[in-house]
Enzyme design. Sequence first.
Site, mmCIF file in Angstrom:
data_model
loop_
_atom_site.group_PDB
_atom_site.id
_atom_site.type_symbol
_atom_site.label_atom_id
_atom_site.label_comp_id
_atom_site.label_asym_id
_atom_site.label_seq_id
_atom_site.Cartn_x
_atom_site.Cartn_y
_atom_site.Cartn_z
ATOM 1 N N GLU A 161 0.798 -1.235 0.000
ATOM 2 C CA GLU A 161 0.000 0.000 0.000
ATOM 3 C C GLU A 161 0.831 1.287 0.000
ATOM 4 O O GLU A 161 0.596 2.188 0.804
ATOM 5 C CB GLU A 161 -0.956 0.002 1.198
ATOM 6 C CG GLU A 161 -1.880 -1.204 1.205
ATOM 7 C CD GLU A 161 -2.842 -1.210 2.395
ATOM 8 O OE1 GLU A 161 -2.730 -0.350 3.268
ATOM 9 O OE2 GLU A 161 -3.704 -2.109 2.440
ATOM 10 N N GLU A 266 -5.873 -11.067 -1.332
ATOM 11 C CA GLU A 266 -6.710 -10.893 -0.131
ATOM 12 C C GLU A 266 -8.183 -10.896 -0.528
ATOM 13 O O GLU A 266 -8.944 -9.998 -0.152
ATOM 14 C CB GLU A 266 -6.347 -9.569 0.572
ATOM 15 C CG GLU A 266 -4.866 -9.439 0.890
ATOM 16 C CD GLU A 266 -4.504 -8.194 1.701
ATOM 17 O OE1 GLU A 266 -5.402 -7.523 2.233
ATOM 18 O OE2 GLU A 266 -3.299 -7.899 1.801
HETATM 19 C C1 XIL Z 1 -6.287 -6.719 8.315
HETATM 20 C C2 XIL Z 1 -6.551 -7.920 9.221
HETATM 21 O O1 XIL Z 1 -7.390 -8.815 8.554
HETATM 22 C C3 XIL Z 1 -7.171 -7.465 10.512
HETATM 23 O O2 XIL Z 1 -7.264 -8.555 11.426
HETATM 24 C C4 XIL Z 1 -6.329 -6.344 11.146
HETATM 25 O O3 XIL Z 1 -6.989 -5.857 12.297
HETATM 26 C C5 XIL Z 1 -6.115 -5.214 10.164
HETATM 27 O O4 XIL Z 1 -5.534 -5.734 8.990
HETATM 28 N N1 XIL Z 1 -4.965 -4.927 3.718
HETATM 29 C C6 XIL Z 1 -3.938 -5.719 4.178
HETATM 30 C C7 XIL Z 1 -4.168 -6.636 5.320
HETATM 31 O O5 XIL Z 1 -2.865 -5.762 3.542
HETATM 32 O O6 XIL Z 1 -3.013 -6.816 6.102
HETATM 33 C C8 XIL Z 1 -5.303 -6.159 6.205
HETATM 34 O O7 XIL Z 1 -5.555 -7.156 7.186
HETATM 35 C C9 XIL Z 1 -6.526 -5.868 5.366
HETATM 36 C C10 XIL Z 1 -6.257 -4.785 4.347
#
Ligand code: XIL
Length: 381
Positions: A161, A266
């Site tokens: 990001e 994701e």
């Molecule tokens: C999220 C997790 O799923 C949560 O448990 C945590 O509280 C916050 O992060 N983008 C990403 C991930 O790259 O690491 C994030 O994961 C979601 C958004």
Amino acid sequence: MKRIKKISYISIVSAIICTIGCANTVLVSKTNNSTLATHFKGLFHLGAAINEEIILGNDQKSENIVTSEFNSITPENSLKWMFIHPKPNTFDFNTADRYVELGLKNDMYIVGHALVWHNQLADFMQNIDNAVEMQEYVTNHVNTVVSRYRGKIDAWDVVNEAFNEDGTLRKSVFFHNLGENYISDVFKLAEKADPEANLIYNDYNFYKQEKRAGILNMVKKLKSSGVKIDGVGVQAHWDLASPSLDQIEQIILDVHAAGVPVSFTELDISVLPNPWEMVGAEVTQNFSQFEGDSKMSPYPNQLPNKVQKQLAKRYHDIFQLFVKHSDKIERVTFWGVMDKHSWLNDWPIKGRTNYPLLFDRNYNPKLAYQSILEVETKQQN
Ligand code: XIL
């Protein structure tokens, strides 16, 4: 990944799909031998993000799903900077070691997530205002973490990001101290620490043309200056309508044209209202004014059949597209295993009941699971 071309016909699946007869439930009973991973074998890795409970062996049911249905894992939180490197000279590898052990034991494609990210960063990193100090910490972090799992972790989300929505670089604490070359420097450090690992740049909102262009320019620049970058990770926190299939296809084509494979890192599909038209996955966004508002969480007990079917169709369509472009796709990873544990129950509004994944709150496969197994995998040549 070795690409074994194969013809696979629609799996012979004995599913009991109760649509009308079963009140509000859509049940899928899994009695066939196909798993998600075997169904797409030779096309792309199929992964799931796993939380600390699963990693530490405290959620056997989820673990069973992970080891039987998937051939890749990503740590949902456990390798993030704040947990693994909480103080300047303190590393905590307990959970990370267990994570890697689990992947090795089950012969999985193991992902490291994420080395350099402005969120879930250790406190001591947040307000650094000194380039030398920052460089030391970043170098130490990448060297220590990547070297420890050299030859074990297959792919790293090296930078997560780093871009704004308009395609410019995010003014993160890394950018502030190290300037625009920090991305290239971190990739070089990662390569040095494990020359064999797949090095990925990961982000959300690739469907936005400006953002995608900014990221892919960076990828091309890195490649043309000889910096090793092995892929782009598209987070894929999507919903029932957005992004469109055309937009997803354009992402795949553009990443491919930039000269690297794409991974959907994701994947989850929210079924809940998004009236503020917020898109993306900036984890610090929080619409607390909507907390407890039942309009924002309309399915507190069960997902209505109609929506269950929409979700199944959406997943089916997406995977059909993935199969069509499987020569350009390296991995598809779901962000979680079962609905109850999805981060989308608490983001961007706390305390909602969401249904974004393939396994329901009783660990049973949903219609969406079934619909993915029904995607025909075709011969590539
Ligand atoms: C999220 C997790 O799923 C949560 O448990 C945590 O509280 C916050 O992060 N983008 C990403 C991930 O790259 O690491 C994030 O994961 C979601 C958004």
